[in-house]
Design a protein around this motif. Structure first.
Motif, PDB file in Angstrom:
ATOM      1  N   ILE A 121       0.837  -1.207   0.000  1.00  0.00           N
ATOM      2  CA  ILE A 121       0.000   0.000   0.000  1.00  0.00           C
ATOM      3  C   ILE A 121       0.871   1.256   0.000  1.00  0.00           C
ATOM      4  O   ILE A 121       0.594   2.235  -0.712  1.00  0.00           O
ATOM      5  CB  ILE A 121      -0.938  -0.008   1.221  1.00  0.00           C
ATOM      6  CG1 ILE A 121      -1.976  -1.120   1.067  1.00  0.00           C
ATOM      7  CG2 ILE A 121      -1.635   1.343   1.385  1.00  0.00           C
ATOM      8  CD1 ILE A 121      -2.825  -1.329   2.307  1.00  0.00           C
ATOM      9  N   SER A 122       1.928   1.213   0.798  1.00  0.00           N
ATOM     10  CA  SER A 122       2.826   2.364   0.858  1.00  0.00           C
ATOM     11  C   SER A 122       3.503   2.609  -0.486  1.00  0.00           C
ATOM     12  O   SER A 122       3.635   3.763  -0.928  1.00  0.00           O
ATOM     13  CB  SER A 122       3.874   2.134   1.952  1.00  0.00           C
ATOM     14  OG  SER A 122       4.782   3.204   2.029  1.00  0.00           O
ATOM     15  N   ALA A 123       3.939   1.535  -1.160  1.00  0.00           N
ATOM     16  CA  ALA A 123       4.625   1.687  -2.440  1.00  0.00           C
ATOM     17  C   ALA A 123       3.694   2.164  -3.548  1.00  0.00           C
ATOM     18  O   ALA A 123       4.096   2.943  -4.417  1.00  0.00           O
ATOM     19  CB  ALA A 123       5.266   0.366  -2.837  1.00  0.00           C
ATOM     20  N   THR A 124       2.464   1.681  -3.528  1.00  0.00           N
ATOM     21  CA  THR A 124       1.509   2.060  -4.585  1.00  0.00           C
ATOM     22  C   THR A 124       0.874   3.418  -4.328  1.00  0.00           C
ATOM     23  O   THR A 124       0.149   3.921  -5.194  1.00  0.00           O
ATOM     24  CB  THR A 124       0.407   0.997  -4.709  1.00  0.00           C
ATOM     25  OG1 THR A 124      -0.197   0.775  -3.424  1.00  0.00           O
ATOM     26  CG2 THR A 124       0.984  -0.311  -5.227  1.00  0.00           C
ATOM     27  N   ASN A 125       1.122   4.003  -3.180  1.00  0.00           N
ATOM     28  CA  ASN A 125       0.610   5.348  -2.871  1.00  0.00           C
ATOM     29  C   ASN A 125       1.780   6.256  -2.475  1.00  0.00           C
ATOM     30  O   ASN A 125       1.730   6.956  -1.475  1.00  0.00           O
ATOM     31  CB  ASN A 125      -0.414   5.292  -1.737  1.00  0.00           C
ATOM     32  CG  ASN A 125      -1.669   4.552  -2.118  1.00  0.00           C
ATOM     33  OD1 ASN A 125      -2.610   5.109  -2.683  1.00  0.00           O
ATOM     34  ND2 ASN A 125      -1.690   3.252  -1.814  1.00  0.00           N
ATOM     35  N   ARG A 126       2.803   6.219  -3.283  1.00  0.00           N
ATOM     36  CA  ARG A 126       4.040   6.934  -2.969  1.00  0.00           C
ATOM     37  C   ARG A 126       3.797   8.432  -2.819  1.00  0.00           C
ATOM     38  O   ARG A 126       3.091   9.051  -3.625  1.00  0.00           O
ATOM     39  CB  ARG A 126       5.065   6.688  -4.068  1.00  0.00           C
ATOM     40  CG  ARG A 126       6.434   7.258  -3.789  1.00  0.00           C
ATOM     41  CD  ARG A 126       7.396   6.864  -4.892  1.00  0.00           C
ATOM     42  NE  ARG A 126       8.759   7.273  -4.582  1.00  0.00           N
ATOM     43  CZ  ARG A 126       9.813   7.015  -5.353  1.00  0.00           C
ATOM     44  NH1 ARG A 126       9.630   6.331  -6.486  1.00  0.00           N
ATOM     45  NH2 ARG A 126      11.013   7.425  -5.011  1.00  0.00           N
ATOM     46  N   ASP A 127       4.385   8.986  -1.737  1.00  0.00           N
ATOM     47  CA  ASP A 127       4.296  10.422  -1.435  1.00  0.00           C
ATOM     48  C   ASP A 127       2.864  10.892  -1.206  1.00  0.00           C
ATOM     49  O   ASP A 127       2.545  12.066  -1.438  1.00  0.00           O
ATOM     50  CB  ASP A 127       4.938  11.250  -2.555  1.00  0.00           C
ATOM     51  CG  ASP A 127       6.432  10.965  -2.688  1.00  0.00           C
ATOM     52  OD1 ASP A 127       7.067  10.628  -1.669  1.00  0.00           O
ATOM     53  OD2 ASP A 127       6.941  11.074  -3.821  1.00  0.00           O
ATOM     54  N   ALA A 134       2.290   4.945   6.727  1.00  0.00           N
ATOM     55  CA  ALA A 134       3.003   3.672   6.833  1.00  0.00           C
ATOM     56  C   ALA A 134       4.464   3.886   7.222  1.00  0.00           C
ATOM     57  O   ALA A 134       5.016   3.137   8.037  1.00  0.00           O
ATOM     58  CB  ALA A 134       2.913   2.919   5.506  1.00  0.00           C
ATOM     59  N   SER A 135       5.085   4.913   6.664  1.00  0.00           N
ATOM     60  CA  SER A 135       6.479   5.205   7.008  1.00  0.00           C
ATOM     61  C   SER A 135       6.605   5.611   8.471  1.00  0.00           C
ATOM     62  O   SER A 135       7.556   5.209   9.161  1.00  0.00           O
ATOM     63  CB  SER A 135       7.027   6.320   6.104  1.00  0.00           C
ATOM     64  OG  SER A 135       6.997   5.926   4.747  1.00  0.00           O
ATOM     65  N   LEU A 136       5.655   6.408   8.957  1.00  0.00           N
ATOM     66  CA  LEU A 136       5.678   6.809  10.361  1.00  0.00           C
ATOM     67  C   LEU A 136       5.484   5.611  11.281  1.00  0.00           C
ATOM     68  O   LEU A 136       6.167   5.476  12.304  1.00  0.00           O
ATOM     69  CB  LEU A 136       4.589   7.855  10.622  1.00  0.00           C
ATOM     70  CG  LEU A 136       4.460   8.348  12.073  1.00  0.00           C
ATOM     71  CD1 LEU A 136       5.748   9.009  12.527  1.00  0.00           C
ATOM     72  CD2 LEU A 136       3.275   9.306  12.206  1.00  0.00           C
ATOM     73  N   ALA A 137       4.558   4.716  10.910  1.00  0.00           N
ATOM     74  CA  ALA A 137       4.311   3.515  11.724  1.00  0.00           C
ATOM     75  C   ALA A 137       5.557   2.626  11.768  1.00  0.00           C
ATOM     76  O   ALA A 137       5.909   2.097  12.832  1.00  0.00           O
ATOM     77  CB  ALA A 137       3.132   2.736  11.156  1.00  0.00           C
ATOM     78  N   SER A 138       6.229   2.459  10.639  1.00  0.00           N
ATOM     79  CA  SER A 138       7.430   1.629  10.627  1.00  0.00           C
ATOM     80  C   SER A 138       8.555   2.282  11.423  1.00  0.00           C
ATOM     81  O   SER A 138       9.330   1.586  12.109  1.00  0.00           O
ATOM     82  CB  SER A 138       7.885   1.381   9.189  1.00  0.00           C
ATOM     83  OG  SER A 138       8.230   2.588   8.543  1.00  0.00           O
ATOM     84  N   ILE A 142      10.362   0.498  14.687  1.00  0.00           N
ATOM     85  CA  ILE A 142      11.798   0.242  14.800  1.00  0.00           C
ATOM     86  C   ILE A 142      12.385   0.930  16.029  1.00  0.00           C
ATOM     87  O   ILE A 142      13.305   0.422  16.670  1.00  0.00           O
ATOM     88  CB  ILE A 142      12.515   0.705  13.517  1.00  0.00           C
ATOM     89  CG1 ILE A 142      12.148  -0.223  12.356  1.00  0.00           C
ATOM     90  CG2 ILE A 142      14.018   0.755  13.705  1.00  0.00           C
ATOM     91  CD1 ILE A 142      12.742   0.174  11.027  1.00  0.00           C
ATOM     92  N   SER A 143      11.834   2.096  16.387  1.00  0.00           N
ATOM     93  CA  SER A 143      12.407   2.901  17.472  1.00  0.00           C
ATOM     94  C   SER A 143      11.933   2.481  18.855  1.00  0.00           C
ATOM     95  O   SER A 143      12.580   2.843  19.848  1.00  0.00           O
ATOM     96  CB  SER A 143      12.058   4.381  17.256  1.00  0.00           C
ATOM     97  OG  SER A 143      12.461   4.833  15.975  1.00  0.00           O
TER      98      SER A 143
END
Length: 329
Positions: A121-127, A134-138, A142-143
């Motif tokens: 989903i993140s890749a198909t809805n780039r930017d 999704a980037s914030l959740a990942s 990790i943190s």
């Protein structure tokens, strides 16, 4: 199709790796500070008593004799007896290992179920907002330290909501299956799920974040390939293009990381098991480290080594299923 020659080659390679790990563990035991004799005798023990204990443990024999005895015991499944508990180490691990393996598999399943679709989903809805979310959740996954996440889940979900227990295993997966098959009672699965869900989420959060970022990166690379444009030009449905073609070709790096992380989950679940009082190998190894019980520590390290080799063997075989063009030699 995986050839028999390749399987034999990988099996022999795995045996050599395990043998090397066992040898290294034996060396570490003998160069580490402290002695089993100090654990089994009081500080005021006489030299005669200490010599008798050393003889009973075989510590007065030459180092090569001790190594051969140790290696022979490992080959026959005899990992010695715990200095503190007085029980066979192999039996202690057999009793505790299923809970640890079960937790690692549950964490892996939860992570993959969430991470792979989220990465696509993140890749198909780039930017776009979905990609940023999704980037914030990942990044948070990790943190976040898993021990802190476990404590927060206990405080918020278990204590405040009261639906999930704060500790323990309840019942094992196999026992839940037996209860369902022979007595048609799903209560065992409910109990199993309630006990394992929070530890599995805690253990699998970092894994989920890592796979999400990796899937996104690989999908972005695959979506720029010419074959994807050809598939779309032919009028193939977008889900078919994404999940059958692009995602499958993105899975090789993901499979590599999954294999490495499953080994890590089996060997690195100690903190999560302590937080949730999970009756796995983690609590056992913490007690062994506290009491300098080297026989349990040895057995645990051997278990982790065998787990890593086994998982990576299946990862290599999975490569050929996902991509038949991968060389088997």
């Amino acid at each position: 199709m995986v050839s028999g020659r390749y399987l034999v080659k990988r099996f022999v390679h795995g045996i050599l790796v395990v043998w090397g790990a066992i040898t290294l563990i034996f060396v570490l035991r003998h160069i580490s500070p402290g002695s089993p004799i100090n654990v089994m005798t009081p500080p005021t023990a006489s030299p005669e008593l200490r010599e008798r204990v050393a003889e009973e443990l075989g510590l007065n024999q030459p180092i090569y004799v001790q190594y051969l005895d140790y290696l022979g015991g490992v080959l026959t499944g005899d990992l010695g007896n715990s200095y503190v508990r007085g029980a066979p180490v192999s039996q202690l691990l057999i009793d505790r290992a299923p809970a640890t393996i079960e937790l690692a598999i549950a964490a892996t399943v939860i992570a993959l179920i969430i991470a792979i679709p989220l990465g696509v989903i993140s890749a198909t809805n780039r930017d776009e907002p979905l990609d940023y979310g999704a980037s914030l959740a990942s990044l948070l996954g990790i943190s976040t330290p898993n021990f802190w996440l476990g404590l927060m889940l206990i405080m918020v979900v278990s204590v405040q909501i009261g639906f999930f227990p704060t500790s323990g295993r309840g019942t094992g997966f196999v026992a839940a299956v037996q209860l369902l098959v022979f007595e048609m009672d799903a209560g065992g699965f409910v109990t199993w799920f309630q006990h394992i869900i929070l530890p599995a989420i805690t253990l699998g959060t970092y894994f989920m974040a890592l796979i999400t970022r990796l899937t996104r990166s690989e999908m972005l690379e695959e979506l720029e390939q010419e074959y994807v444009q050809v598939c779309r030009a032919k009028g193939l449905p977008e889900p078919l293009v994404l999940y059958k073609h692009a995602l499958r070709n993105s899975m090789l790096p993901v499979v590599t990381v999954v294999g490495l992380q499953v080994g890590y989950l089996i060997g690195g679940s100690i903190v999560v098991e302590v937080v949730f009082s999970w009756p796995g190998v983690g609590n056992l190894i913490i007690d062994a480290l506290t009491n300098s019980d080297w026989m349990i520590i040895q057995g645990y390290l051997i278990l982790v080594s065998v787990s890593w080799v086994t998982v990576n063997f299946f990862v290599d075989v999975t490569y050929t299923v996902l991509d038949p063009t991968v060389s088997l030699e």
